[in-house]
Design a protein around this motif. Structure first.
Motif, PDB file in Angstrom:
ATOM      1  N   ALA A 128     -31.732  38.224  58.531  1.00 40.69           N
ATOM      2  CA  ALA A 128     -30.615  39.103  58.855  1.00 40.69           C
ATOM      3  C   ALA A 128     -30.119  39.760  57.567  1.00 40.69           C
ATOM      4  CB  ALA A 128     -29.494  38.309  59.513  1.00 40.69           C
ATOM      5  N   THR A 129     -30.103  41.087  57.582  1.00 43.00           N
ATOM      6  CA  THR A 129     -29.720  41.828  56.384  1.00 43.00           C
ATOM      7  C   THR A 129     -29.149  43.188  56.763  1.00 43.00           C
ATOM      8  OG1 THR A 129     -30.548  42.881  54.371  1.00 43.00           O
ATOM      9  CG2 THR A 129     -32.134  42.604  56.163  1.00 43.00           C
ATOM     10  N   THR A 130     -28.190  43.641  55.999  1.00 42.01           N
ATOM     11  CA  THR A 130     -27.644  44.986  56.222  1.00 42.01           C
ATOM     12  C   THR A 130     -28.685  46.049  55.880  1.00 42.01           C
ATOM     13  OG1 THR A 130     -26.724  45.028  53.986  1.00 42.01           O
ATOM     14  CG2 THR A 130     -25.272  44.271  55.759  1.00 42.01           C
ATOM     15  N   LYS A 131     -29.758  45.653  55.205  1.00 37.68           N
ATOM     16  CA  LYS A 131     -30.823  46.581  54.809  1.00 37.68           C
ATOM     17  C   LYS A 131     -31.934  46.681  55.858  1.00 37.68           C
ATOM     18  CE  LYS A 131     -29.908  45.416  50.007  1.00 37.68           C
ATOM     19  NZ  LYS A 131     -28.909  44.368  50.090  1.00 37.68           N
ATOM     20  N   GLY A 132     -31.831  45.908  56.925  1.00 35.91           N
ATOM     21  CA  GLY A 132     -32.864  45.873  57.952  1.00 35.91           C
ATOM     22  C   GLY A 132     -33.038  47.203  58.660  1.00 35.91           C
ATOM     23  N   GLN A 133     -34.259  47.464  59.091  1.00 38.37           N
ATOM     24  CA  GLN A 133     -34.593  48.710  59.771  1.00 38.37           C
ATOM     25  C   GLN A 133     -34.522  48.589  61.297  1.00 38.37           C
ATOM     26  OE1 GLN A 133     -35.405  51.688  57.855  1.00 38.37           O
ATOM     27  NE2 GLN A 133     -34.306  50.259  56.535  1.00 38.37           N
ATOM     28  N   ARG A 134     -34.441  47.345  61.804  1.00 38.37           N
ATOM     29  CA  ARG A 134     -34.371  47.124  63.250  1.00 38.37           C
ATOM     30  C   ARG A 134     -33.087  46.384  63.598  1.00 38.37           C
ATOM     31  NH1 ARG A 134     -40.170  44.749  64.956  1.00 38.37           N
ATOM     32  NH2 ARG A 134     -38.765  43.110  65.527  1.00 38.37           N
TER      33      ARG A 134
ATOM     34  N   ARG B 293     -39.779  41.484  59.986  1.00 36.10           N
ATOM     35  CA  ARG B 293     -38.870  40.515  60.598  1.00 36.10           C
ATOM     36  C   ARG B 293     -37.455  40.576  60.012  1.00 36.10           C
ATOM     37  NH1 ARG B 293     -42.111  35.563  59.969  1.00 36.10           N
ATOM     38  NH2 ARG B 293     -44.138  36.483  60.059  1.00 36.10           N
ATOM     39  N   CYS B 294     -37.112  41.713  59.416  1.00 30.21           N
ATOM     40  CA  CYS B 294     -35.746  41.927  58.932  1.00 30.21           C
ATOM     41  C   CYS B 294     -34.943  42.600  60.042  1.00 30.21           C
ATOM     42  CB  CYS B 294     -35.742  42.800  57.679  1.00 30.21           C
ATOM     43  SG  CYS B 294     -36.411  41.968  56.235  1.00 30.21           S
ATOM     44  N   VAL B 295     -33.792  42.024  60.356  1.00 32.11           N
ATOM     45  CA  VAL B 295     -32.958  42.554  61.433  1.00 32.11           C
ATOM     46  C   VAL B 295     -31.557  42.853  60.924  1.00 32.11           C
ATOM     47  CG1 VAL B 295     -34.294  41.403  63.251  1.00 32.11           C
ATOM     48  CG2 VAL B 295     -32.304  40.249  62.252  1.00 32.11           C
ATOM     49  N   ARG B 296     -30.917  43.761  61.604  1.00 31.83           N
ATOM     50  CA  ARG B 296     -29.601  44.237  61.196  1.00 31.83           C
ATOM     51  C   ARG B 296     -28.638  44.172  62.368  1.00 31.83           C
ATOM     52  NH1 ARG B 296     -27.059  47.695  58.024  1.00 31.83           N
ATOM     53  NH2 ARG B 296     -25.593  49.089  59.029  1.00 31.83           N
ATOM     54  N   ILE B 297     -27.380  43.850  62.064  1.00 27.13           N
ATOM     55  CA  ILE B 297     -26.294  43.932  63.034  1.00 27.13           C
ATOM     56  C   ILE B 297     -25.632  45.295  62.818  1.00 27.13           C
ATOM     57  CG2 ILE B 297     -24.086  42.966  63.788  1.00 27.13           C
ATOM     58  CD1 ILE B 297     -25.063  40.250  62.578  1.00 27.13           C
ATOM     59  N   PRO B 298     -25.578  46.141  63.835  1.00 25.51           N
ATOM     60  CA  PRO B 298     -24.986  47.469  63.649  1.00 25.51           C
ATOM     61  C   PRO B 298     -23.501  47.400  63.280  1.00 25.51           C
ATOM     62  CG  PRO B 298     -26.210  47.368  65.713  1.00 25.51           C
ATOM     63  CD  PRO B 298     -26.110  45.968  65.194  1.00 25.51           C
ATOM     64  N   MET B 299     -23.098  48.285  62.392  1.00 27.51           N
ATOM     65  CA  MET B 299     -21.698  48.392  61.967  1.00 27.51           C
ATOM     66  C   MET B 299     -21.367  49.864  61.756  1.00 27.51           C
ATOM     67  SD  MET B 299     -21.481  45.316  59.166  1.00 27.51           S
ATOM     68  CE  MET B 299     -23.004  45.778  58.365  1.00 27.51           C
TER      69      MET B 299
ATOM     70  N   SER C  94     -20.592  44.396  55.042  1.00 24.74           N
ATOM     71  CA  SER C  94     -21.180  43.318  55.836  1.00 24.74           C
ATOM     72  C   SER C  94     -20.106  42.657  56.685  1.00 24.74           C
ATOM     73  CB  SER C  94     -21.829  42.266  54.927  1.00 24.74           C
ATOM     74  OG  SER C  94     -20.834  41.615  54.158  1.00 24.74           O
ATOM     75  N   LEU C  95     -20.555  41.822  57.598  1.00 26.50           N
ATOM     76  CA  LEU C  95     -19.656  40.988  58.389  1.00 26.50           C
ATOM     77  C   LEU C  95     -19.539  39.630  57.720  1.00 26.50           C
ATOM     78  CD1 LEU C  95     -21.056  41.724  61.967  1.00 26.50           C
ATOM     79  CD2 LEU C  95     -18.972  42.637  60.950  1.00 26.50           C
TER      80      LEU C  95
ATOM     81  N   SER D 208     -21.792  36.558  61.586  1.00 26.72           N
ATOM     82  CA  SER D 208     -23.158  37.095  61.667  1.00 26.72           C
ATOM     83  C   SER D 208     -24.122  36.070  62.264  1.00 26.72           C
ATOM     84  CB  SER D 208     -23.648  37.525  60.279  1.00 26.72           C
ATOM     85  OG  SER D 208     -22.850  38.575  59.790  1.00 26.72           O
ATOM     86  N   VAL D 209     -24.005  34.834  61.816  1.00 24.09           N
ATOM     87  CA  VAL D 209     -24.855  33.774  62.360  1.00 24.09           C
ATOM     88  C   VAL D 209     -24.626  33.643  63.861  1.00 24.09           C
ATOM     89  CG1 VAL D 209     -25.271  31.270  62.395  1.00 24.09           C
ATOM     90  CG2 VAL D 209     -25.106  32.490  60.206  1.00 24.09           C
ATOM     91  N   SER D 210     -23.373  33.632  64.279  1.00 24.54           N
ATOM     92  CA  SER D 210     -23.066  33.483  65.705  1.00 24.54           C
ATOM     93  C   SER D 210     -23.649  34.619  66.529  1.00 24.54           C
ATOM     94  CB  SER D 210     -21.546  33.415  65.919  1.00 24.54           C
ATOM     95  OG  SER D 210     -21.018  32.249  65.346  1.00 24.54           O
ATOM     96  N   ILE D 211     -23.522  35.842  66.043  1.00 28.55           N
ATOM     97  CA  ILE D 211     -24.022  37.004  66.781  1.00 28.55           C
ATOM     98  C   ILE D 211     -25.533  36.899  67.007  1.00 28.55           C
ATOM     99  CG2 ILE D 211     -24.453  39.491  66.581  1.00 28.55           C
ATOM    100  CD1 ILE D 211     -21.667  39.637  65.153  1.00 28.55           C
ATOM    101  N   VAL D 212     -26.281  36.675  65.941  1.00 22.93           N
ATOM    102  CA  VAL D 212     -27.743  36.650  66.044  1.00 22.93           C
ATOM    103  C   VAL D 212     -28.218  35.385  66.767  1.00 22.93           C
ATOM    104  CG1 VAL D 212     -29.922  36.712  64.760  1.00 22.93           C
ATOM    105  CG2 VAL D 212     -27.978  38.096  63.984  1.00 22.93           C
ATOM    106  N   LEU D 213     -27.615  34.252  66.467  1.00 24.19           N
ATOM    107  CA  LEU D 213     -28.008  33.001  67.123  1.00 24.19           C
ATOM    108  C   LEU D 213     -27.808  33.081  68.628  1.00 24.19           C
ATOM    109  CD1 LEU D 213     -28.900  30.041  67.157  1.00 24.19           C
ATOM    110  CD2 LEU D 213     -26.549  29.409  66.546  1.00 24.19           C
ATOM    111  N   TYR D 214     -26.687  33.597  69.072  1.00 21.73           N
ATOM    112  CA  TYR D 214     -26.450  33.665  70.513  1.00 21.73           C
ATOM    113  C   TYR D 214     -27.365  34.673  71.210  1.00 21.73           C
ATOM    114  CZ  TYR D 214     -23.125  30.060  71.481  1.00 21.73           C
ATOM    115  OH  TYR D 214     -22.573  28.824  71.681  1.00 21.73           O
ATOM    116  N   GLU D 215     -27.802  35.694  70.510  1.00 22.77           N
ATOM    117  CA  GLU D 215     -28.813  36.582  71.098  1.00 22.77           C
ATOM    118  C   GLU D 215     -30.134  35.824  71.267  1.00 22.77           C
ATOM    119  OE1 GLU D 215     -31.074  39.766  72.621  1.00 22.77           O
ATOM    120  OE2 GLU D 215     -28.947  39.271  72.674  1.00 22.77           O
ATOM    121  N   ALA D 216     -30.514  35.053  70.261  1.00 18.11           N
ATOM    122  CA  ALA D 216     -31.747  34.259  70.370  1.00 18.11           C
ATOM    123  C   ALA D 216     -31.624  33.229  71.494  1.00 18.11           C
ATOM    124  CB  ALA D 216     -32.054  33.578  69.040  1.00 18.11           C
TER     125      ALA D 216
END
Length: 174
Positions: A80-86, A119-125, A131-132, A137-145
């Motif tokens: 998870a990174t703010t630099k992610g392309q997806r 495998r780099c992913v981003r949370i939209p802002m 950053s968040l 951030s962990v909660s957002i991505v973990l709950y999607e998984a």
């Protein structure tokens, strides 16, 4: 259970790690900490944020990233990174995958991101937000998984303690 893993790369703030630990206990997720840490695992702020859940946490610490890789061969890591392309919702998270998050002040080093660019992913802002909060951030991505894995083994319904969900139910008074 989906048997997911959260990896914190050199976390710096004990209360974030404590909150993440609590979330990991609530979701049956393993927590991996890559040193150096910005705190000691015995710190009160860490335990306070994790409340009384910390003793139930499945947590491992590693002396560095290479040690983590050596002890988790074949780990499929999403970074998870703010630099992610997806966007994080565009990925299919399989059982036993690893969700990695970087240190609060600098994120995951770009050298590691470049090695795992697919495998780099981003949370939209909005706008120029840096950053968040790490725990958020962990909660957002973990709950999607977890959602993608159908919240396997998790309790999906709750119940009222003083009232009933029935349409004609009355509540008992305290």
């Amino acid at each position: 259970m989906a048997n997911l893993n959260v990896v914190l790369y050199e976390p710096e703030i004990p209360s974030n790690t404590g909150n993440i630990g609590r979330t990991c206990v609530a979701t049956g997720t393993r927590l991996h900490l890559i040193e150096p840490l910005g705190f000691r695992l015995t710190e009160k702020a860490l335990k306070r944020a994790g409340m009384d859940y910390w003793q139930d946490l499945d947590v491992s610490a590693y002396i560095n990233y290479d040690d983590f890789l050596q002890k988790n061969p074949g780990a499929k890591i999403y970074m998870a990174t703010t630099k992610g392309q997806r966007v994080y919702t565009e990925v299919s998270y399989e059982e036993n995958c690893y969700l990695m998050f970087g240190r609060e002040s600098a994120g995951i080093p770009e050298e590691l991101l470049a090695q795992h660019r697919d495998r780099c992913v981003r949370i939209p802002m909005l706008g120029e937000t840096r950053s968040l909060n790490l725990a958020n951030s962990v909660s957002i991505v973990l709950y999607e998984a977890l959602r993608q894995n159908h919240f396997a083994g998790m309790q999906l319904t709750g119940h009222l303690t003083k009232c009933s969900w029935a349409a004609d139910a009355s509540c008992r008074h305290l």
